[in-house]
Write a protein that holds these residues in place. Structure first.
Motif, PDB file in Angstrom:
ATOM      1  N   ARG A  70       0.832  -1.194   0.000  1.00 24.46           N
ATOM      2  CA  ARG A  70       0.000   0.000   0.000  1.00 24.46           C
ATOM      3  C   ARG A  70       0.872   1.252   0.000  1.00 24.46           C
ATOM      4  N   PRO A  71       0.741   2.129  -1.002  1.00 18.83           N
ATOM      5  CA  PRO A  71       1.556   3.356  -1.025  1.00 18.83           C
ATOM      6  C   PRO A  71       1.067   4.370  -0.010  1.00 18.83           C
ATOM      7  N   LYS A  72       1.898   5.385   0.228  1.00 18.20           N
ATOM      8  CA  LYS A  72       1.529   6.430   1.171  1.00 18.20           C
ATOM      9  C   LYS A  72       0.459   7.342   0.575  1.00 18.20           C
ATOM     10  N   MET A  73      -0.389   7.834   1.457  1.00 12.29           N
ATOM     11  CA  MET A  73      -1.450   8.750   1.032  1.00 12.29           C
ATOM     12  C   MET A  73      -0.877  10.153   0.817  1.00 12.29           C
ATOM     13  N   THR A  74      -1.184  10.717  -0.336  1.00 15.58           N
ATOM     14  CA  THR A  74      -0.784  12.081  -0.648  1.00 15.58           C
ATOM     15  C   THR A  74      -2.035  12.952  -0.837  1.00 15.58           C
ATOM     16  N   PHE A  75      -1.834  14.243  -0.906  1.00 13.93           N
ATOM     17  CA  PHE A  75      -2.969  15.152  -1.042  1.00 13.93           C
ATOM     18  C   PHE A  75      -3.679  14.946  -2.375  1.00 13.93           C
ATOM     19  N   SER A  76      -2.907  14.739  -3.443  1.00 15.29           N
ATOM     20  CA  SER A  76      -3.531  14.543  -4.759  1.00 15.29           C
ATOM     21  C   SER A  76      -4.345  13.255  -4.800  1.00 15.29           C
ATOM     22  N   ILE A  77      -3.830  12.184  -4.188  1.00 18.70           N
ATOM     23  CA  ILE A  77      -4.576  10.925  -4.143  1.00 18.70           C
ATOM     24  C   ILE A  77      -5.841  11.082  -3.311  1.00 18.70           C
ATOM     25  N   PHE A  78      -5.745  11.822  -2.206  1.00 17.59           N
ATOM     26  CA  PHE A  78      -6.921  12.047  -1.358  1.00 17.59           C
ATOM     27  C   PHE A  78      -8.011  12.806  -2.123  1.00 17.59           C
ATOM     28  N   ILE A  79      -7.618  13.799  -2.922  1.00 18.24           N
ATOM     29  CA  ILE A  79      -8.598  14.559  -3.710  1.00 18.24           C
ATOM     30  C   ILE A  79      -9.274  13.646  -4.729  1.00 18.24           C
ATOM     31  N   PHE A 204     -16.398   7.930 -13.160  1.00 16.28           N
ATOM     32  CA  PHE A 204     -15.783   7.183 -12.059  1.00 16.28           C
ATOM     33  C   PHE A 204     -14.797   6.157 -12.583  1.00 16.28           C
ATOM     34  N   ILE A 205     -15.163   5.427 -13.646  1.00 15.73           N
ATOM     35  CA  ILE A 205     -14.282   4.408 -14.212  1.00 15.73           C
ATOM     36  C   ILE A 205     -12.985   5.033 -14.716  1.00 15.73           C
ATOM     37  N   ILE A 206     -13.102   6.165 -15.413  1.00 14.09           N
ATOM     38  CA  ILE A 206     -11.917   6.830 -15.949  1.00 14.09           C
ATOM     39  C   ILE A 206     -11.026   7.346 -14.817  1.00 14.09           C
ATOM     40  N   LEU A 207     -11.632   7.983 -13.820  1.00 14.81           N
ATOM     41  CA  LEU A 207     -10.850   8.510 -12.697  1.00 14.81           C
ATOM     42  C   LEU A 207     -10.239   7.378 -11.872  1.00 14.81           C
ATOM     43  N   GLN A 208     -10.941   6.256 -11.758  1.00 12.26           N
ATOM     44  CA  GLN A 208     -10.392   5.116 -11.026  1.00 12.26           C
ATOM     45  C   GLN A 208      -9.161   4.557 -11.734  1.00 12.26           C
ATOM     46  N   ALA A 209      -9.224   4.467 -13.073  1.00 12.64           N
ATOM     47  CA  ALA A 209      -8.072   3.991 -13.837  1.00 12.64           C
ATOM     48  C   ALA A 209      -6.870   4.913 -13.658  1.00 12.64           C
ATOM     49  N   ILE A 210      -7.114   6.215 -13.602  1.00 13.31           N
ATOM     50  CA  ILE A 210      -6.031   7.174 -13.396  1.00 13.31           C
ATOM     51  C   ILE A 210      -5.465   7.053 -11.984  1.00 13.31           C
ATOM     52  N   THR A 211      -6.347   6.882 -10.991  1.00 15.83           N
ATOM     53  CA  THR A 211      -5.913   6.804  -9.593  1.00 15.83           C
ATOM     54  C   THR A 211      -5.098   5.548  -9.327  1.00 15.83           C
ATOM     55  N   LEU A 212      -5.473   4.424  -9.962  1.00 14.56           N
ATOM     56  CA  LEU A 212      -4.756   3.176  -9.728  1.00 14.56           C
ATOM     57  C   LEU A 212      -3.304   3.233 -10.205  1.00 14.56           C
ATOM     58  N   LYS A 213      -3.000   4.144 -11.115  1.00 17.75           N
ATOM     59  CA  LYS A 213      -1.613   4.276 -11.573  1.00 17.75           C
ATOM     60  C   LYS A 213      -0.720   4.846 -10.476  1.00 17.75           C
ATOM     61  N   SER A 214      -1.265   5.745  -9.660  1.00 20.42           N
ATOM     62  CA  SER A 214      -0.486   6.340  -8.569  1.00 20.42           C
ATOM     63  C   SER A 214      -0.774   5.675  -7.227  1.00 20.42           C
ATOM     64  N   TYR A 215      -1.827   4.869  -7.164  1.00 19.08           N
ATOM     65  CA  TYR A 215      -2.186   4.167  -5.922  1.00 19.08           C
ATOM     66  C   TYR A 215      -2.561   2.721  -6.275  1.00 19.08           C
ATOM     67  N   PRO A 216      -1.560   1.896  -6.633  1.00 16.00           N
ATOM     68  CA  PRO A 216      -1.821   0.537  -7.131  1.00 16.00           C
ATOM     69  C   PRO A 216      -2.156  -0.462  -6.027  1.00 16.00           C
ATOM     70  N   ALA A 217      -3.195  -0.193  -5.296  1.00 11.37           N
ATOM     71  CA  ALA A 217      -3.673  -1.094  -4.247  1.00 11.37           C
ATOM     72  C   ALA A 217      -5.193  -1.166  -4.363  1.00 11.37           C
ATOM     73  N   PRO A 218      -5.724  -2.039  -5.223  1.00 16.09           N
ATOM     74  CA  PRO A 218      -7.162  -2.028  -5.530  1.00 16.09           C
ATOM     75  C   PRO A 218      -8.063  -2.305  -4.336  1.00 16.09           C
ATOM     76  N   LEU A 219      -7.667  -3.206  -3.446  1.00 15.47           N
ATOM     77  CA  LEU A 219      -8.495  -3.493  -2.278  1.00 15.47           C
ATOM     78  C   LEU A 219      -8.572  -2.279  -1.352  1.00 15.47           C
ATOM     79  N   SER A 220      -7.429  -1.671  -1.102  1.00  9.51           N
ATOM     80  CA  SER A 220      -7.399  -0.493  -0.239  1.00  9.51           C
ATOM     81  C   SER A 220      -8.146   0.677  -0.876  1.00  9.51           C
ATOM     82  N   LEU A 221      -7.992   0.832  -2.183  1.00  9.44           N
ATOM     83  CA  LEU A 221      -8.696   1.910  -2.872  1.00  9.44           C
ATOM     84  C   LEU A 221     -10.210   1.699  -2.795  1.00  9.44           C
TER      85      LEU A 221
END
Length: 376
Positions: A70-79, A204-221
């Motif tokens: 699980r990567p660290k949470m950043t402000f951009s990922i939180f947004i 949502f699908i498009i934003l999820q695909a973008i988020t998984l690139k910087s936060y590659p933990a699907p269960l946690s996401l």
């Protein structure tokens, strides 16, 4: 040898079994939710309880399985997670369930088939999808999008004659008995609400695909999205219910079954199984089975909910499916097959090995020639 062959067959069949299982889960979701809505359940409270249960269910698995990756949470990922929780769990599901009150479960399921076409248009706008008007597959994708939208309009505006099935004769009796809780049918209003929900789901699908690139933990996401959806959905539900505490009460009835089924089955297990299949087969394979849930709901809805089927809506649903497969066909032609991709990767790897061996040989020759030059 026989056991190994059986294992090989089972491994090849697992993605198919998984995606078919998903369609049955989604079909059950529409039936259960529609039945509970007819009993007076608040769709806004359903969204809150659904994601609260999903968060409690999936969080322990996310904590254990993805503890080391699980990567660290950043402000951009939180947004991004903030908007993910707003797009799908809050806006999409509130609008979609509200639209379902004005239509039938079969109608709502058919509207879901519009999502891939909308996602294609949004991906094209945001340049996440390559479109070359000189290529056949790009033209087919555009044509499929137009056909899908046309099928939606046909299903919404054209009713046609009713197809009275033998087991739907009790429909009028049940509708009269539940007239105090069943909302009057309004396909146009329901289609508009669900159409906006489909746009939110595609975003949502498009934003999820973008988020998984910087936060590659699907269960946690997934756990974070469900948690954020619970918080945002609660704020929205409190505003919509305006201090009415009755919808929030929990009893051992069908509404509680809807909360648990949607939370555990559709949100938690559904997101996870879909993610596993996406890694193996890709989005084209998963979305290609969407019409299966529409067929299941059409059959079960006529039995369980005594829904009357209309010829115009069936025709519109068939047009939607045709447009969907045009989009999926064009999309599949853009993606190389797994065998071809593996062959290209193996070829590139072999080229790298050959280049490295040539470089090593040249270095050896140079090292042997240099001492001779020094002696001369």
């Amino acid at each position: 040898m026989g056991i190994e062959s059986l294992k090989s067959i089972f491994n090849r069949a697992k993605p198919f079994l998984g995606v078919i299982f998903l369609q049955f889960v989604y079909a059950g979701n529409f039936i259960v939710v529609k039945f509970a809505l007819n009993k007076g359940m608040s769709q806004h409270v359903l969204v809150v309880y659904r994601h609260a249960i999903a968060t409690l269910f999936i969080s322990p698995f996310a904590h254990v399985v993805e503890r080391k990756i699980r990567p660290k949470m950043t402000f951009s990922i939180f947004i991004k997670i903030l908007f993910l929780g707003l797009l799908e769990p809050t806006i999409d599901q509130n609008l979609y369930y509200t639209g379902m009150k004005y239509t039938t479960a079969t109608f709502a399921t058919a509207m879901c088939n519009v999502t891939p076409a909308i996602a294609f248009m949004m991906a094209w706008i945001f340049r996440l999808e390559k479109v070359n008007l000189r290529k056949l597959q790009s033209l087919v994708k555009i044509l499929g999008t137009i056909v899908t939208i046309g099928g939606t309009m046909l299903m919404t505006l054209v009713t046609g004659p009713a197809l009275h099935l033998p087991w739907t004769k009790v429909h009028n009796v049940q509708q009269a008995a539940n007239s105090s809780v069943v909302t009057k049918q309004d396909p146009i209003k329901g289609a508009i609400l669900m159409g906006i929900g489909c746009f939110c789901w595609s975003g949502f699908i498009i934003l999820q695909a973008i988020t998984l690139k910087s936060y590659p933990a699907p269960l946690s996401l997934t756990a974070l999205i469900c948690c954020m959806g619970t918080i945002e959905g609660t704020i929205f539900a409190l505003g919509m219910e305006k201090g009415n505490s009755a919808p929030w009460s929990i009893h051992l009835d069908f509404k509680l079954l809807a909360y648990i089924y949607c939370g555990v089955g559709t949100s938690a297990l559904g997101y996870y199984i879909q993610g596993v299949i996406l890694k193996v087969k890709g989005p084209v394979f998963v979305t290609a089975f969407n019409p299966l849930s529409m067929v299941i709901v059409a059959i079960l809805g006529s039995f369980v909910l005594s829904e009357i089927t209309y010829l115009g809506r069936i025709t519109g649903a068939i047009v939607i499916v045709a447009g969907l497969y045009l989009v999926l066909w064009g999309k599949s032609k853009d993606q190389p097959s797994p065998d071809k991709a593996a062959a290209v990767a193996a070829e590139n790897q072999q080229k790298d090995i050959n280049n490295e061996s040539k470089l090593d040989c040249s270095m050896d020759v140079t090292s042997k020639v240099e001492p001779e030059d020094e002696n001369v």
